[in-house]
Write an enzyme that holds these catalytic residues in place. Structure first.
Site, PDB file in Angstrom:
ATOM      1  N   SER A   1       0.850  -1.105   0.016  1.00 32.70           N
ATOM      2  CA  SER A   1       0.011  -0.221  -0.197  1.00 32.70           C
ATOM      3  C   SER A   1       0.844   1.195  -0.006  1.00 32.70           C
ATOM      4  O   SER A   1       0.270   2.199  -0.422  1.00 32.70           O
ATOM      5  CB  SER A   1      -0.966  -0.052   1.397  1.00 32.70           C
ATOM      6  OG  SER A   1      -1.573  -1.015   1.556  1.00 32.70           O
TER       7      SER A   1
ATOM      8  N   HIS B   1      -1.302  -2.718  -7.081  1.00 39.21           N
ATOM      9  CA  HIS B   1      -2.176  -2.644  -5.636  1.00 39.21           C
ATOM     10  C   HIS B   1      -3.630  -2.878  -6.055  1.00 39.21           C
ATOM     11  O   HIS B   1      -4.159  -1.928  -6.561  1.00 39.21           O
ATOM     12  CB  HIS B   1      -1.758  -1.151  -5.452  1.00 39.21           C
ATOM     13  CG  HIS B   1      -2.248  -0.682  -3.982  1.00 39.21           C
ATOM     14  ND1 HIS B   1      -2.588   0.498  -3.724  1.00 39.21           N
ATOM     15  CD2 HIS B   1      -2.848  -1.443  -2.933  1.00 39.21           C
ATOM     16  CE1 HIS B   1      -3.075   0.640  -2.427  1.00 39.21           C
ATOM     17  NE2 HIS B   1      -3.134  -0.598  -2.136  1.00 39.21           N
TER      18      HIS B   1
ATOM     19  N   GLU C   1      -4.146  -0.334  -8.899  1.00 41.01           N
ATOM     20  CA  GLU C   1      -3.148   0.871  -8.977  1.00 41.01           C
ATOM     21  C   GLU C   1      -1.681   0.160  -9.412  1.00 41.01           C
ATOM     22  O   GLU C   1      -1.265  -0.470  -8.588  1.00 41.01           O
ATOM     23  CB  GLU C   1      -3.012   1.674  -7.790  1.00 41.01           C
ATOM     24  CG  GLU C   1      -2.438   3.003  -7.623  1.00 41.01           C
ATOM     25  CD  GLU C   1      -2.466   3.588  -6.375  1.00 41.01           C
ATOM     26  OE1 GLU C   1      -2.548   2.947  -5.321  1.00 41.01           O
ATOM     27  OE2 GLU C   1      -2.426   4.861  -6.189  1.00 41.01           O
TER      28      GLU C   1
ATOM     29  N   ASN D   1      -3.425   5.728  -1.114  1.00 42.43           N
ATOM     30  CA  ASN D   1      -3.291   6.003   0.307  1.00 42.43           C
ATOM     31  C   ASN D   1      -2.600   7.177   0.732  1.00 42.43           C
ATOM     32  O   ASN D   1      -2.916   7.782   1.598  1.00 42.43           O
ATOM     33  CB  ASN D   1      -2.319   4.716   0.980  1.00 42.43           C
ATOM     34  CG  ASN D   1      -3.250   3.570   0.902  1.00 42.43           C
ATOM     35  OD1 ASN D   1      -4.360   3.576   1.505  1.00 42.43           O
ATOM     36  ND2 ASN D   1      -2.691   2.372   0.423  1.00 42.43           N
TER      37      ASN D   1
END
Ligand code: NAI
Length: 283
Positions: free
Chosen positions: A118, A139, A151, A189
Site C-alpha cells: 500500500s 495494488h 493501481e 493511500n
C-alpha cells in the site's frame, strides 16, 4: 501468463488468488501459517458462493475455480514455476525486502515480481533483486473480487514491457488498471490515509461517536462507507503501518498516526479481522 503465485493468504491474498483463479489462471497461494491457508480457502468459497447468489458466477464454476488454487507454505517453492508472483504479506518493509530476495533467487528468469504493498517504495523493493526491471506494484483494492481498481506502480527501473504485461493482465481479470509513479502511498493511500487518520483524531478528541463520524461522511460526502468502517475493513494495523511509511518517507507531521489508532492496534483491536475495531463485528 498462466501461473500466478500469491504470497500471503490474508485479507488481500485470498482475494487476489480468487480473481486470478476466476480469470482462468493456475494459482499457488503461499502462506507461512497453515491456518491462514485454510481460512483463505474458506473465504474464497464463501465469496464465490456470494457471487453465485448474485448471478455473477455459475454454480458449476465454483469447484472449477477452487480446483485451480493450490496451497503451499514455502515462498521459494511457490515461486519456482511462476510467470507472475504477487506478494501480499504484512506491510513491513524488512519483511518484504527479505521475501523479494528469496523470490528473486527462486523464480524463473522471466517471472515478474509484483507487490501489493500500500505504501512501501517499489524502487527500494526492486533494488533488493537482480531484476528491478521486472518488479512492479500491483495494488489491488479491498475487497478484491468487488473492487475494479488496480493501481499499477512503476518503480524507477520498471520496464515498459513489465508495465504493459501487468496492465494487460489486470484488464483480463476484469479490473481497471491505472498507472502511477512510485512515491510514498502512491495516489490511493496518499489521499485516503490522512482522511482516516483525521477521523480517528476526531473520535479521540470527542468530536463525535464512530457512528456519527461515519454517517457524516456517508450522507454528507456521498462516500459508500465511513472512514472508520473503512479503516476496520482495511485492518487498523495495516492503516498504522501505511501512516508510519507516509510520516517517515515524506517527513511531514501531518501524516503522524493518531495515538488512538496506535492504542487500538496495541490492544489487538484490528478491525473486522479481529472482530473489533472502531465498530464491533461478529468474530
Ligand atoms: P494480512 O495480515 O491480512 O495477511 C498477511 C498474510 O501474510 C498473513 O496470512 C500471514 O500469515 C502471511 N505472511 C506473513 N509473513 C509471510 C511470509 N514470509 N511468507 C508468506 N506469508 C506470510 O494482511 P493484508 O491486509 O492482506 O495486507 C497484505 C498487503 O496488502 C500489505 O502490504 C497491505 O499494505 C496491502 N494492502 C492491504 C489492503 C487492505 O485493505 N487490507 C488494501 C490494499 C493493499
Amino acid at each position: 501468463m498462466r501461473r500466478v503465485t500469491v504470497i500471503g493468504g490474508g485479507t488481500m491474498g485470498n482475494g487476489i488468488a480468487h480473481v486470478c483463479a476466476q480469470g482462468g489462471l493456475d494459482v499457488t497461494l503461499v502462506d507461512v501459517d497453515p491456518a491462514a491457508l485454510e481460512r483463505a480457502r474458506a473465504t474464497i468459497r464463501k465469496n464465490l458462493e456470494r457471487q453465485v447468489r448474485k448471478g455473477l458466477v455459475s454454480e458449476d464454476a465454483v469447484e472449477e475455480i477452487l480446483a485451480r488454487v493450490s496451497a503451499a507454505q514455502d515462498p521459494a517453492e511457490g515461486a519456482a514455476t511462476a510467470d507472475l508472483v504477487v506478494e501480499a504479506v504484512p506491510e513491513k518493509a524488512e519483511l518484504k525486502y527479505a521475501l523479494f530476495r528469496t523470490l528473486d533467487a527462486a523464480a524463473p528468469e522471466g517471472c515478474i515480481l509484483a507487490s501489493n504493498t500500500s505504501s512501501i517504495s517499489i524502487t527500494e523493493i526492486a533494488a533488493r533483486t537482480s531484476r528491478p526491471e521486472r518488479v512492479i506494484g500491483m495494488h489491488f483494492m479491498n475487497p478484491v473480487p468487488v473492487m475494479k481498481l488496480v493501481e499499477v506502480i512503476r518503480g524507477l527501473a520498471t520496464s515498459d514491457e513489465t508495465t504493459e504485461a501487468v496492465m494487460a493482465l489486470s484488464r483480463d481479470l476484469g479490473k481497471t488498471p491505472v498507472e502511477v509513479n512510485d512515491f510514498p502511498g502512491f495516489v490511493s493511500n496518499r489521499v485516503l490515509m490522512p482522511m482516516i487518520n483525521e477521523a480517528v483524531f476526531a473520535l479521540m478528541e470527542g468530536v463525535a461517536t464512530p457512528e456519527a463520524i461515519d454517517t457524516v461522511m456517508k450522507l454528507g460526502m456521498n462516500h459508500p462507507m465511513g472512514p472508520l468502517a473503512l479503516a476496520d475493513l482495511i485492518g487498523l494495523d495495516t492503516c498504522l503501518n501505511i501512516l508510519e511509511v507516509l510520516h517517515r518517507e515524506l517527513g511531514d507531521d501531518r501524516y503522524r498516526p493518531c495515538p488512538l489508532l496506535r492504542k487500538y492496534v496495541a490492544a489487538g483491536w484490528l478491525g473486522r479481522k479481529s472482530g473489533r475495531g472502531f465498530h464491533p463485528y461478529d468474530a
